[in-house]
Design a protein around this motif. Structure first.
Motif, mmCIF file in Angstrom:
data_model
loop_
_atom_site.group_PDB
_atom_site.id
_atom_site.type_symbol
_atom_site.label_atom_id
_atom_site.label_comp_id
_atom_site.label_asym_id
_atom_site.label_seq_id
_atom_site.Cartn_x
_atom_site.Cartn_y
_atom_site.Cartn_z
ATOM 1 N N LYS A 198 1.099 -1.045 -0.048
ATOM 2 C CA LYS A 198 0.010 0.026 0.053
ATOM 3 C C LYS A 198 0.930 1.239 0.106
ATOM 4 N N TYR B 122 -1.274 7.915 3.789
ATOM 5 C CA TYR B 122 -0.892 6.407 3.997
ATOM 6 C C TYR B 122 0.325 6.527 4.726
ATOM 7 N N ALA C 39 0.128 7.822 8.298
ATOM 8 C CA ALA C 39 -0.756 6.682 8.909
ATOM 9 C C ALA C 39 0.141 5.774 9.431
ATOM 10 N N ARG D 125 -2.248 -1.524 12.451
ATOM 11 C CA ARG D 125 -3.137 -1.288 11.340
ATOM 12 C C ARG D 125 -3.191 0.103 11.032
ATOM 13 N N GLU E 36 -4.585 1.587 8.944
ATOM 14 C CA GLU E 36 -5.737 2.245 8.500
ATOM 15 C C GLU E 36 -6.894 3.189 9.493
ATOM 16 N N ARG E 37 -6.378 2.728 10.605
ATOM 17 C CA ARG E 37 -7.305 3.396 11.899
ATOM 18 C C ARG E 37 -6.878 4.868 11.888
ATOM 19 N N LEU F 189 -6.566 6.568 9.128
ATOM 20 C CA LEU F 189 -7.426 7.274 7.897
ATOM 21 C C LEU F 189 -8.707 7.268 8.317
ATOM 22 N N GLU F 190 -9.193 6.506 9.084
ATOM 23 C CA GLU F 190 -10.729 6.406 9.320
ATOM 24 C C GLU F 190 -11.159 7.243 10.325
#
Length: 458
Positions: free
Chosen positions: A296, A319, A322, A380, A382-383, A385-386
């Motif tokens: 990614k 990303y 992140a 993780r 992504e947390r 970005l969320e």
């Protein structure tokens, strides 16, 4: 719940107290810090009192509401400098970390400009150059340890951006002696010398503290030499932080003294070098431990022209940000914020804390709360970005008026170094078992240093 009576007139409702003896709590905190914090959090919850040998009792907090109350309270309510006395032998008593009140505010104001805006942008190209130079020594098929390699990069970055040094005998000497000083405390047991002032005895050249003292003296001489020479050459002021500090003036138009300069330079050498190196080693571990994270990240990096991209453009990649944030969340480099010592009674989370009580916000425990970070043991990115986390939920650099001054610089350096490495090398992680943090002085580093191998170069 414990009730404390003072002068038979004041009654305090105190948080629960850890029942283990102080010597046991101290040993566990030094040798098994993660297990110790996880166990206490599970048994006592968001707020409890711990006792450590040689230190006053401490209220340990990990609830965002309690942290917010602590960070937003009037700074005059606390004395923080003496709470950080564990680092005084490393940094010196004039370090920003150990100052309080007006002096702390004044010094913070003097030190702030180099770490923001245009000034920091100017350091971007230097960071990329140094990362390229150090990693060019890596050979295809050859194993290497990430932490020492990242330490070399971060130390060269600090010497160039803080001192303006890029080569020469003094540059080499500062580099060598600083690494030797840090290595004095590279094992959990050797860290006890920082925690217990009674052990800080110079018993000769071969005693641990004796070695440390002599190295510190050598480093001091080199730093004072640099300061004296630079004061005599005001016309050759550069873009480095020492140049800016030499020209800085306080509200009374007074320059910083040699001793003040030395202590602030030592603070930047220690705080800005080892911590970033450890964070980079952890990031390289996680990126290669979870191949999907690497894929990614490479996708995002390939979406821009890295070779010609402005460093600030790279630093804004979501990303990449992140990944750096999740690295600092899962195993923060420092597990606690600077302790605050109450100068007057305070109410916190429904408890009444008396004057003189020490309060420590636990970064590690806050970052591992499942109500904020579901599956906290899982890496993780992504947390981030969320959702956006508040400064009382995500606090790898501390907070309030004591938040690390070099936070933006450290993140900027992390992002640029990782981008430089990933765009030039395909690496393989040689660690099979999951890595855990081990104590290195007052910071926490990946056990073994993270073994990697270069598969090929781009």
């Amino acid at each position: 719940m414990i009730t404390l009576q003072e002068n038979s007139q004041t009654s305090y409702q105190l948080p629960p107290q850890v029942i283990e003896p102080a010597w046991y709590q101290t040993a566990r905190a030094i040798l098994q810090p993660l297990e110790n914090l996880d166990w206490h959090q599970k048994k006592y919850g968001d707020i409890f009192i711990s006792r450590f040998l040689g230190l006053p009792s401490q209220v340990i907090i990990s609830h965002p509401q309690a942290i917010q109350e602590l960070f937003t309270a009037d700074a005059k309510l606390f004395e923080t400098g003496s709470g950080g006395r564990i680092v005084q032998p490393l940094l010196g008593s004039n370090s920003l970390v150990l100052l309080d009140g007006d002096r702390h505010l004044q010094q913070r104001k003097l030190l702030m400009p180099p770490f923001h805006g245009e000034r920091m942008k100017a350091y971007g190209n230097s960071i990329c150059e140094i990362a390229t130079q150090v990693t060019s020594q890596w050979q295809i098929g050859q194993a290497f340890l990430a932490r020492p390699s990242m330490q070399e990069i971060s130390l060269k970055v600090i010497l160039r951006t803080v001192f303006g040094l890029t080569e020469g005998e003094r540059y080499q000497q500062i580099q060598r002696i600083l690494i030797e000083m840090l290595d004095t405390f590279n094992q959990p047991l050797s860290a006890v010398f920082l925690f217990f002032s009674s052990l800080q005895k110079d018993l000769g050249t071969w005693s641990p503290w004796g070695k440390f003292i002599r190295r510190r003296k050598q480093l001091d001489e080199l730093i004072y030499q640099e300061i004296r020479e630079r004061r005599q050459q005001p016309e050759s002021q550069g873009e480095d932080i020492l140049s800016l500090l030499l020209s800085a003036r306080d509200d009374n138009n007074q320059p910083m003294s040699d001793v003040e300069l030395r202590d602030e330079l030592m603070t930047m050498l220690f705080a800005g070098h080892e911590t970033t190196a450890i964070a980079l080693a952890w990031a390289l571990y996680w990126i290669h431990y979870q191949p999907e994270v690497r894929e990614k990240l490479l996708q995002e990096l390939n979406s821009i022209d890295i070779a010609n991209a402005d460093p600030t453009t790279i630093a804004q990649l979501p990303y990449l940000n992140a990944v750096c944030s999740e690295t600092l969340r899962i195993y923060p480099i420092v597990f606690f914020c600077l302790p605050r010592i109450l100068q007057a009674p305070m109410q916190l989370m429904g408890y009444d804390l008396p004057k003189g009580m020490t309060i420590s916000a636990c970064i590690y425990s806050t970052h591992h709360r499942p109500d904020i970070y579901p599956e906290p043991e899982r890496f993780r990115p992504e947390r981030f970005l969320e959702r956006q986390f508040s400064p009382y939920e995500f606090l790898p650099f501390g907070g309030g008026n004591r938040r690390c001054l070099g936070m933006a610089f450290a993140l900027f350096e992390m992002k640029l170094v990782l981008t430089t490495i990933l765009s030039h090398y395909s690496l393989e992680l040689l660690e099979k078992a999951p890595l855990k943090p081990v104590r290195r002085g007052i910071v926490f580093t990946p056990a073994g240093g993270v073994r990697l191998m270069v598969k090929h170069k781009f």
